[in-house]
Design an enzyme around this catalytic site. Structure first.
Site, PDB file in Angstrom:
ATOM      1  N   CYS A 257     -50.586  16.939-173.957  1.00  0.00           N
ATOM      2  CA  CYS A 257     -49.662  16.961-172.830  1.00  0.00           C
ATOM      3  C   CYS A 257     -49.555  17.976-172.460  1.00  0.00           C
ATOM      4  O   CYS A 257     -48.882  18.092-171.980  1.00  0.00           O
ATOM      5  CB  CYS A 257     -48.357  16.491-173.995  1.00  0.00           C
ATOM      6  N   HIS A 388     -41.091  21.510-172.346  1.00  0.00           N
ATOM      7  CA  HIS A 388     -41.595  20.088-172.519  1.00  0.00           C
ATOM      8  C   HIS A 388     -40.632  19.296-173.489  1.00  0.00           C
ATOM      9  O   HIS A 388     -41.207  17.829-172.468  1.00  0.00           O
ATOM     10  CB  HIS A 388     -42.561  20.692-173.891  1.00  0.00           C
ATOM     11  N   HIS A 428     -42.163  10.811-172.047  1.00  0.00           N
ATOM     12  CA  HIS A 428     -42.703  11.164-171.829  1.00  0.00           C
ATOM     13  C   HIS A 428     -44.228  10.614-171.102  1.00  0.00           C
ATOM     14  O   HIS A 428     -44.899  10.037-171.523  1.00  0.00           O
ATOM     15  CB  HIS A 428     -43.406  11.272-172.830  1.00  0.00           C
TER      16      HIS A 428
END
Length: 1397
Positions: A257, A388, A428
């Site tokens: 990520c 995040h 996401h």
């Protein structure tokens, strides 16, 4: 002091110094004095915050520095600071440390583009975020979530199947097998470069780096088509560099990520270290079902399908997709800046007791400290954090607490630190997520407002920073605060990344104050070009936006096929057209007397370049009493009756226009002039100045006015010079030979008038030319010649050789290389003044594809040029009476652009300084691709996760034979065509694998698409031998049974020795009869499937032909049995047993390709060669009834010479020609069309034939006849042929049966003209090689009164079977039905060559 050459110490210091990240190279100098003292010299230019440069010079003795100074881990900063400190210069050391920020705010994000969940570009994302739209949906079709047990909600990119393959030079096969992520990535990269105000074409060969964040999941269940190159994540970054020809570092990174921030860090480091000049940081993620199952098991995904970032009820995240690219450049090179990089960094958790996947608060904080210390950033300067924030229970807690601990110390409670996460809005996107976060930040900077989070309802008491008010979640839109912005990302394996951005604050609002302004753009689609132009009209006052557009399109983008321009004014307008991106030659033509008009040049004086040059010209003649500026600005009819004013004004306007064209970066490849126009030719060729050109023009008028010439008259006449000479009386002269059908005559007034009356009586065109009483280019000018010469000699005392660009018109072509013809001189200009103009000879030198610009006060020569030049030449006058000439001039430059020219508007409108203001509109969202084609996107199917995928690609030549297996109008995959697939699963070649099938059930046919593929999943359960075959796309079961492989295959066969063929049988039928019977039942076999050569119905035997193809051979056996055993349309549904012994079979066919088939009808068994089948069962099916409206055809008479008007001649001729070709190519199954050079006709043919397409129609685009293509075509389309090419046009019939060409005039020798359409824009001719009437032929007259002629026709067909014989059937009655008969006979007797005339 002598220098020491490359000492060891020097090398070590250079190695350390090479890591210093500054704009310029470090200069390291070593020298030795008499005491052998070493000195180190350092001189550098360092960027300071106030955008000023400080030059620092340090010299110090190394003997003052501790001996450990050269340890490898000592930084350059420490080395210099230590040197300064030990030398007693601590103040300088402190100052140096405060300046040295390792490139802080020297790198900027200058462009961005992306594809986001449910959003095709960043503008759509902006609208969705500010509308509070949840971009995660359950509307998708790429997989079934039920089979996975995952959430139905996903954030998906909506157009992975679309790609503009032609633009990036990919052939269809390559485009289809390439990873969809790569296809989308290159489009997004191109858009980001455009958004940065850059032309990607100019970056080819540049030292640009590509840093790609991408994950490659080894658990993937997706059925990718491509091989290792197409699927390799490692190669994907290199593919981007390859397609754009970037030469800088290029590699892929995968830190899960945080991949995007790792890519950004690498890009920044590489730019600062000089390894690349600019960089593309890009990311791409595409949903992978298998990975989702794994992540669900790990507990980070949740079936709810919502990212509740920082909310009390967060349960996990929802997956999404994205593709994002950002452009990073040094600030001083940017055309646009969204934000500068104040600092960035990465680290990894290392070993933690919580485990590999658990976020580490200590590691994250350590990263923050390292970045803020290295780049000298005050934590309190950060006022917004794009976190995040995935919505996981642990991850959000650890991140928020770390942010609170590091950034909120000493922060006022009245001004909490704002935090947000775009994942709450769109899910996401994992690998791509950090650049999606940056996308949101750029939207916030650009609009001045931060979009709010979704799904945040309740605070979590465990997140103390939020609960206690030091952190505030952005749950609604709010103005962006002053200060810095931080973006975080944390990888699944503990790789952390962060970047601190400084928003670009500049808002200059540079206004476009021009009343008329030109904008040129190009694109892949008409829609895209129109959108871009409409955006420029909408922002016509925004000079900075227009400057970015100018900078992009100041150079050709090769693969763009549409061009357009807009004139921005109170009445803005635009024009778009298709344009081939080839370079066309540009020619200038300068006209002379007659191009003057009352207001010429007046509007153009508003152009600064034009006005400045006019002032030069005016200054040159002011001493002679001519106020040229006043003539242009205020002149009236009386003004232009003075030839001095007329001559100087015409030339001055032409010279000024030339300078404006030069300012636009337009340079001519050729220059021609008519009469006075040759003065401006000399200027355009660089041989004289603007002042000299004006003075020469003045001399021409001065000499006439002061020479007491007899009044004269000039007139244009519509005759060639040869025709005119035959009629010309005395004292009337040909002054100008203009073209094949135009001359200008001159002489005394009355003789000219008398001659014009004669011409009028003969109905010959004539028109008086306004010359203010002058009769130029004839003996009337003799007395003015010396005055003109003497004056010009004082202006041009010498001579200069003309370039090859300028073709003179004052001399015949044979004299061009003479002393007079080679130079521009007073002598040449004098010769031009008093002698005939040979303009016609120049026209043949203008290339057929040229753009010819008439650089003159008006388009005087347009009529002559239109008649005298090829239609492909584009004619552009720059001015016109009676209209606004600013609008007209800029429209002409726009027309130049859309016809292939390339003016440089950035150079022309160079009053905007880059970078542009932050609120300048984005550009990436305005680009539209040619997305007409749909490409493969791998789709997960729960039935495709095992077994062998057997692909039947109908575009592959090896599968072309399958087109002959047509049943009930559909191409169907043959029965038991899976032998090859079974063999591959066993790791053997099918020709070496004896196999037995038992209890085979056929559950449904496999329809094969014409130009696509079918994918089958073939699976064998090895323990039982049970197999099943499914169609992958729909998951439909197709066949099942048992299979086993045996070595002693011969023991499996029955004994057929008692069954032998009866050679005396009377029930034999031929191949034609057999397949005619099958055709009537619905079996339209062709090619390799016409395997039955003859059949004996009494003895149940047949002869089958072996075509070296197992699939067709086995199917022929099947349809033979069904053909003789069943009636109607019957499909096989079951086989008790099938035995295939390829080794024995191949030995038999080595001796004879015709094999005997024996059918034992008692046990329902059939054997041929090495193949046996038993218990064949079939089911009768109803023939398909057409569900579409029938297509009604009609026959109409079309004359061989077709003169129909008021229609598109190209479309009409092509339509007629292709029907003639099809009617006369019935002996072949496939019709082949080919086109030379372009594919315009092919595209039309595809449209024309869409509803009436033949079973096989192929289209071919040939670059040239000699391109290696050895095919023979039914129709070859060759566009416009010159008269010279017509002489050898008959050779085209060696390549094709029929040829269609466009010609202007002239005959085509040695061919037979089949059809000709005559049109004013050219003739379209269909021809073929000459055909002779066969010696063996019959002529039969049909009529409606009796039908005796049918008997004659039958006898003729039986008699004339030779290919060299012909039968002519003639009937003159319109309703005789002969056409229907003809069609029926042709279909039944396909072996005959039948054609209609």
């Amino acid at each position: 002091m002598p220098a020491v050459i490359l000492s060891l110490e020097f090398l070590r210091v250079r190695k350390i110094s090479s890591s210093v990240m500054l704009d310029t190279e470090i200069a390291v100098l070593w020298s030795v004095d008499t005491s052998s003292m070493f000195w180190y010299g350092f001189e550098e230019s360092v960027q300071q915050r106030e955008d000023r440069r400080l030059r620092i010079s340090f010299y110090f003795s190394l003997r003052w520095i501790d001996g450990n100074i050269f340890k490898e881990n000592l930084s350059p900063t420490m080395l210099i600071a230590a040197a300064l400190t030990t030398s007693g210069r601590a103040d300088s050391a402190e100052a140096f440390g405060s300046i040295w920020n390792s490139g802080k705010d020297s790198i900027a994000i200058s462009g961005i583009s992306g594809r986001y969940p449910s959003c095709g570009n960043i503008e759509e994302l902006q609208k969705a975020l500010f509308a509070g739209q949840d971009l995660v949906t359950d509307n998708h079709s790429r997989w079934s979530f039920e089979s996975l047990g995952t959430s139905p909600r996903l954030g998906l990119v909506k157009d992975f199947e679309h790609f503009d393959a032609d633009f990036f030079g990919m052939n269809p096969k390559e485009a289809d097998i390439n990873d969809p992520r790569l296809r989308k990535l290159v489009e997004v990269t191109f858009e980001a470069l455009m958004d940065a105000g850059l032309n990607p074409q100019e970056l080819r060969g540049s030292n640009t780096g590509v840093f790609l964040g991408i994950s490659q999941n080894i658990y993937s269940d997706l059925g990718f088509k491509g091989g290792i190159v197409q699927r390799s994540a490692a190669v994907m970054a290199n593919m981007v560099s390859y397609m754009f020809d970037f030469r800088g570092p290029s590699y892929a990174l995968d830190t899960a990520c945080s991949s995007g921030l790792y890519a950004l860090n690498q890009a920044v480091d590489n730019i600062l270290s000089g390894r690349c000049s600019m960089a593309i940081a890009c990311v791409v993620s595409q949903y992978d079902p298998a990975e989702s199952v794994e992540m669900l098991r790990l507990g980070v995904l949740h079936l709810e399908g919502v990212c509740r970032s920082f909310d009390l009820n967060r349960k996990g995240y929802v997956k999404s997709e994205a593709v994002v690219a950002i452009v990073l450049q040094k600030c001083e090179e940017c055309k646009r800046i969204y934000a500068t990089i104040s600092g960035c960094g990465t680290n990894v958790n290392g070993f933690t007791k919580e485990g590999l996947n658990h976020p580490s608060r200590q590691a994250i904080k350590a990263m923050f400290e390292a970045v803020f210390n290295r780049f000298n950033i005050d934590p309190l300067a950060v006022n917004y954090v794009e976190a995040h924030g995935t919505g996981t229970t642990v991850g959000d807690l650890e991140e928020a607490e770390t942010i609170d601990e590091y950034l909120c110390q000493n922060r006022s409670r009245n001004f909490p630190l704002l935090i947000g996460s775009v994942k709450s809005n769109l899910g996401h996107s994992e690998t791509a997520s950090s650049l999606v976060s940056i996308s949101k930040v750029i939207i916030a900077i650009h609009k001045g407002i931060i979009p709010g989070n979704l799904h945040y309802k309740n605070r979590d008491p465990k997140i103390k920073g939020i609960h206690e008010g030091r952190l505030k979640v952005m749950d609604h839109h709010a103005p962006i605060p002053q200060g810095l912005i931080m973006v975080n990302a944390f990888g699944f394996g503990g790789a952390n990344g962060t970047v601190v951005l400084k928003p670009y604050p500049e808002k200059r609002k540079v206004v476009n104050s021009l009343c008329y302004r030109l904008v040129n753009v190009s694109g892949r689609t008409e829609e895209g070009v129109k959108l871009m132009l409409e955006k420029t009209i909408e922002n016509k006052a925004n000079a900075e936006f227009l400057a970015l557009i100018d900078n992009i399109y100041s150079r050709t983008i090769d693969a763009d096929i549409y061009r357009g321009y807009a004139i921005l004014s109170d009445e803005s307008h635009h024009h778009v057209q298709q344009c081939l991106s080839k370079t066309r030659p540009i020619w200038y033509v300068y006209s002379g007397i007659g191009s003057q008009w009352l207001y010429m040049g007046r509007d153009l004086m508003k152009i600064e370049v034009f006005r400045n040059t006019m002032q030069k010209c005016s200054g040159a003649v002011r001493q002679y009493g001519v106020d040229l500026e006043n003539v242009i600005d205020n002149g009236d009819e009386k003004t232009f009756k003075n030839l001095i004013n007329t001559f100087t004004a015409i030339t001055a306007v032409s010279v000024c226009l030339t300078d404006v064209l030069t300012a636009l970066n337009i340079e001519p490849d050729g220059i021609i002039g008519h009469s006075l126009g040759e003065v401006a030719c000399a200027y355009a060729d660089g041989l004289i100045t603007a002042e000299q050109a004006t003075l020469i023009a003045y001399a021409r008028g001065y000499a006439m006015v002061n020479s007491n010439l007899e009044p004269g008259l000039m007139a244009a006449v519509g005759l060639s010079s040869e025709e005119c000479l035959k009629l010309l009386p005395n004292n009337v002269y040909i002054a100008c030979d203009n073209s094949d059908e135009s001359v200008t005559i001159a002489g005394a007034v009355q003789p000219v008038k008398d001659f014009l009356e004669i011409l009028t009586a003969k109905r010959v065109f004539n028109k008086v030319v306004e010359t203010a009483g002058g009769a130029f280019h004839c003996p009337h000018m003799a007395s003015a010649g010396p005055k003109m010469y003497n004056f010009v000699k004082s202006v041009l005392p010498g001579k200069k050789e003309r370039t090859k660009r300028w073709l003179p018109s004052a001399l015949s072509e044979s004299e061009w290389d003479s002393e007079l013809g080679r130079y521009n001189s007073a002598e040449y200009q004098h010769h031009n003044y008093i002698n005939r103009v040979y303009f016609r000879q120049l026209l043949k030198h203008i290339p057929e594809d040229a753009i010819l610009i008439e650089v003159a006060p008006k388009g005087l020569l347009q009529a002559i040029l239109k008649r005298g030049l090829d239609k492909s030449v584009t004619l552009l006058p720059l001015a016109k009476p009676g209209v606004n000439n600013l609008d007209f001039f800029y429209s002409s430059i726009g027309e130049l652009y859309i016809n292939g020219g390339q003016p440089n508007l950035r150079k022309y409108y160079n009053f905007v300084n880059f970078p542009v203001s932050i609120d300048t509109p984005t550009i990436s969202n305005l680009i539209r691709w040619d997305h007409r084609n749909i490409w493969d996107v791998p789709k997960y199917n729960d039935e495709s996760s095992f077994g062998y995928l057997f692909e039947i690609d109908m575009t592959d030549k090896k599968n072309k034979f399958l087109e002959g297996h047509v049943i009930d109008g559909n191409v169907i995959f043959p029965t038991i065509g899976y032998v090859e697939a079974f063999a591959k699963m066993m790791g053997k070649h099918h020709t070496k694998l004896p196999v037995v099938f038992e209890n085979v059930t056929i559950m449904g046919p496999i329809l094969l698409p014409k130009k696509s593929n079918a994918v089958l999943n073939v699976n064998i359960f090895k323990s039982s031998g049970y197999f099943e075959i499914c169609e992958v796309k729909e998951g439909v079961p197709l066949s099942a049974g048992r299979i086993h492989f045996v070595e002693r295959i011969e023991d499996e066969f029955l004994d057929y020795s008692h069954l032998t063929p009866n050679n005396n049988s009377g029930a034999k039928i031929s191949k034609d009869d057999f397949y005619q019977h099958m055709h009537l039942r619905g079996y339209s076999y062709d090619g390799l499937f016409l395997g039955v050569q003859n059949a004996d119905l009494d003895s149940n035997c047949a002869t089958l032909r072996w075509y070296d193809n197992w699939t067709s051979f086995i199917d022929v056996m099947v349809h033979y049995v069904l053909g003789v055993e069943r009636s109607g349309l019957c499909l096989p549904i079951k086989f008790d047993k099938i035995i295939v012994d390829p080794r024995t079979h191949l030995k038999i066919v080595d001796m004879d390709a015709d094999l005997t088939l024996i059918f034992n009808k008692h046990v329902k068994a059939v054997k041929c060669g090495g193949v046996e089948m038993r218990g064949i069962q079939g089911v009768t099916v109803k023939k398909h009834e057409a569900t579409i409206s029938p297509i009604l055809g009609k026959y109409i008479f079309v004359s061989e010479i077709d003169t129909q008007k008021n229609l598109d001649p190209f479309f009409h001729s092509l339509n007629i020609a292709h029907q003639i070709v099809v009617e006369n190519c019935t002996e072949k199954l496939e019709i082949k069309f080919a086109e030379l050079g372009v594919d315009a006709a092919i595209q039309l043919l595809m449209q024309i034939m869409e509803r009436v397409s033949f079973k096989r129609t192929s289209f071919h685009k040939l670059d040239s006849l000699g391109d290696g293509n050895e095919d023979y075509f039914d129709l070859l389309i060759a566009h416009a042929l010159s008269n010279e090419e017509l002489k050898t046009a008959h050779k085209l019939t060696e390549k094709a049966k029929f040829v269609l060409v466009k010609v202007q005039n002239g005959n085509i020798p040695d061919v037979e003209i089949v059809y000709k359409h005559i049109h004013e824009n050219g003739n379209f001719v269909l021809f073929r090689a000459p055909k002779n009437i066969c010696e063996q032929h019959a002529v039969i007259l049909a009529n409606n009164l009796n039908f005796f002629w049918l008997k004659e026709l039958q006898q003729a067909i039986e008699q004339y079977t030779s290919p060299h014989s012909q039968i002519y059937l003639i009937n003159e009655d319109f309703d005789s039905g002969i056409v229907g008969l003809f069609q029926s006979v042709r279909r039944i007797l396909g072996k005959l060559s039948l054609s209609s005339s």
